[in-house]
Design a protein around this motif. Structure first.
Motif, PDB file in Angstrom:
ATOM      1  N   ASP A  29       0.788  -1.217  -0.013  1.00  0.00           N
ATOM      2  CA  ASP A  29      -0.095  -0.006  -0.079  1.00  0.00           C
ATOM      3  C   ASP A  29       0.703   1.186  -0.049  1.00  0.00           C
ATOM      4  OD1 ASP A  29      -2.452   1.317   0.039  1.00  0.00           O
ATOM      5  OD2 ASP A  29      -3.027   0.214   1.822  1.00  0.00           O
ATOM      6  N   SER A  30       0.252   2.245  -0.291  1.00  0.00           N
ATOM      7  CA  SER A  30       0.999   3.749  -0.360  1.00  0.00           C
ATOM      8  C   SER A  30       1.094   4.193   0.853  1.00  0.00           C
ATOM      9  CB  SER A  30       0.429   4.462  -1.526  1.00  0.00           C
ATOM     10  OG  SER A  30       0.367   4.054  -2.684  1.00  0.00           O
ATOM     11  N   ILE A  31       1.820   3.564   1.951  1.00  0.00           N
ATOM     12  CA  ILE A  31       2.115   4.142   3.258  1.00  0.00           C
ATOM     13  C   ILE A  31       3.495   3.853   3.620  1.00  0.00           C
ATOM     14  CG2 ILE A  31       1.145   3.545   5.794  1.00  0.00           C
ATOM     15  CD1 ILE A  31      -1.129   1.909   4.778  1.00  0.00           C
ATOM     16  N   VAL A  32       3.785   4.947   4.555  1.00  0.00           N
ATOM     17  CA  VAL A  32       5.077   5.169   5.172  1.00  0.00           C
ATOM     18  C   VAL A  32       5.002   5.047   6.687  1.00  0.00           C
ATOM     19  CG1 VAL A  32       5.409   7.602   4.785  1.00  0.00           C
ATOM     20  CG2 VAL A  32       7.428   5.928   4.767  1.00  0.00           C
ATOM     21  N   LEU A  33       5.778   4.249   7.387  1.00  0.00           N
ATOM     22  CA  LEU A  33       5.606   4.263   8.878  1.00  0.00           C
ATOM     23  C   LEU A  33       7.101   5.211   9.354  1.00  0.00           C
ATOM     24  CD1 LEU A  33       7.383   2.384  10.771  1.00  0.00           C
ATOM     25  CD2 LEU A  33       5.823   0.848  10.087  1.00  0.00           C
TER      26      LEU A  33
END
Length: 345
Positions: free
Chosen positions: A327-331
């Motif tokens: 998914d287009s997620i950064v943590l």
């Protein structure tokens, strides 16, 4: 050490549980930004804030499946969170007697390997949220660990005792020890797990051949300590973050030219805290992200070395950043005790 406020202490149960597992955990999540336009991810909100750690969060990663994330740091707790929905902190695992420096998921997402200042590596089964193996052998702080991408679960670790060690999840005791002669701050396997990359306070990246039990070549270029490594998704390149305020990209394919440094990325900062700031690739290998002491998340485009994002929000050193596998997620996790999940384009 600064005295913690009563409010921060209340976030996680302070009494020692008889078990290594606190069901439900002590973490909380909330949406920071409600959606105002088209969404690019399946997160509940464009930005989610995860809190509950009592001190610096040094390491956090998504599982290979992408449905959960794990975080750990100075407070010795390992938090397990759902990525989607309310981002519930559904378990807290305890077992380290010192700060947790780095964590890695196994490729099948069933186990986590952690290493810490207590000289231990611990294997955790996240299906039951309990430790299943303690790995002893290092004589100093274990700064970094890595898990082989294929084949049986092989683990490598690097320590302040100046050694890189190779472990087999199925066996007792160490498989091999490589004497590096300087403190080791970062390690990674290559794609086929027949080589280990190690970096330390001598600045060079050593490449250990597991069949020859020796260094086969060194990669020179950093002028200060490497603090984090990650192999590219296709296994051709190694990214390294270092205290010289550069992220370097190295060609680690066999028969590559002698000068293996192919790109240098700049903008992020290291500082007097000398935290071991890590580095990560996007799943398609087109972007790199790195921890930074200036409290921002940096994301570069690999092909052009252009800085795509400099993301604010944290009020302490950003120690590790990770891209979601699908998914287009950064943590990002930080010394401010917070973890942010944010969607990017």
């Amino acid at each position: 050490m600064a005295k913690r406020s009563a409010a921060s202490q209340a976030l996680v149960p302070s009494k020692k549980s008889r078990h290594d597992f606190i069901p439900g955990g002590g973490g909380h999540a909330k949406a920071i930004m409600q959606s105002s336009g088209p969404r690019t991810s399946n997160l509940m909100a464009p930005i989610m804030l995860l809190t509950g750690h009592e001190s610096d969060v040094f390491t956090a990663k998504f599982s290979p499946e992408g449905d959960i994330l794990a975080s750990a740091g100075f407070d010795r707790h390992i938090f397990l969170w759902n990525v989607y929905g309310d981002c519930t902190n559904w378990a807290t695992m305890n077992g380290h007697q010192g700060a947790v420096m780095e964590l890695q998921f196994t490729t099948d997402s069933t186990e986590i390997i952690t290493c810490g200042t207590d000289k231990l590596l611990i294997v955790w089964d996240i299906r039951i949220a309990e430790k299943v193996k303690k790995i002893r052998g290092h004589k100093g702080i274990v700064n970094s660990c890595s898990v082989a991408r294929r084949g049986p679960t092989m683990i490598c670790s690097g320590s302040d005792d100046g050694t890189v060690k190779l472990w087999d999840r199925r066996q007792r005791g160490v498989v091999s020890t490589f004497e590096s002669s300087y403190q080791v701050t970062a390690v990674s396997f290559n794609d086929t797990a027949d080589q280990i990359f190690s970096g330390g306070i001598d600045n060079d990246i050593k490449v250990w051949d597991l069949r020859k039990n020796d260094v086969v070549y060194r990669m020179k270029g950093h002028v200060d300590t490497p603090t984090g490594f990650e192999l590219s998704p296709d296994g051709s390149y190694l990214a390294s973050n270092a205290m010289d305020n550069t992220v370097r990209m190295w060609d680690v394919r066999p028969f590559a030219p002698t000068d293996r440094c192919v790109k240098v990325f700049q903008g992020h900062q290291h500082n007097f805290e000398k935290n071991l700031l890590r580095v990560a690739w996007s799943p398609d290998g087109t972007r790199l992200t790195a921890g930074s002491a200036d409290r921002h998340v940096y994301i570069w485009e690999v092909s052009t070395r252009k800085l795509l994002y400099k993301l604010p929000g944290h009020v302490g050193s950003v120690n590790e950043v990770d891209f979601h596998p699908r998914d287009s997620i950064v943590l990002s996790c930080s010394s401010d005790r917070k973890i942010y999940l944010g969607e990017i384009e």
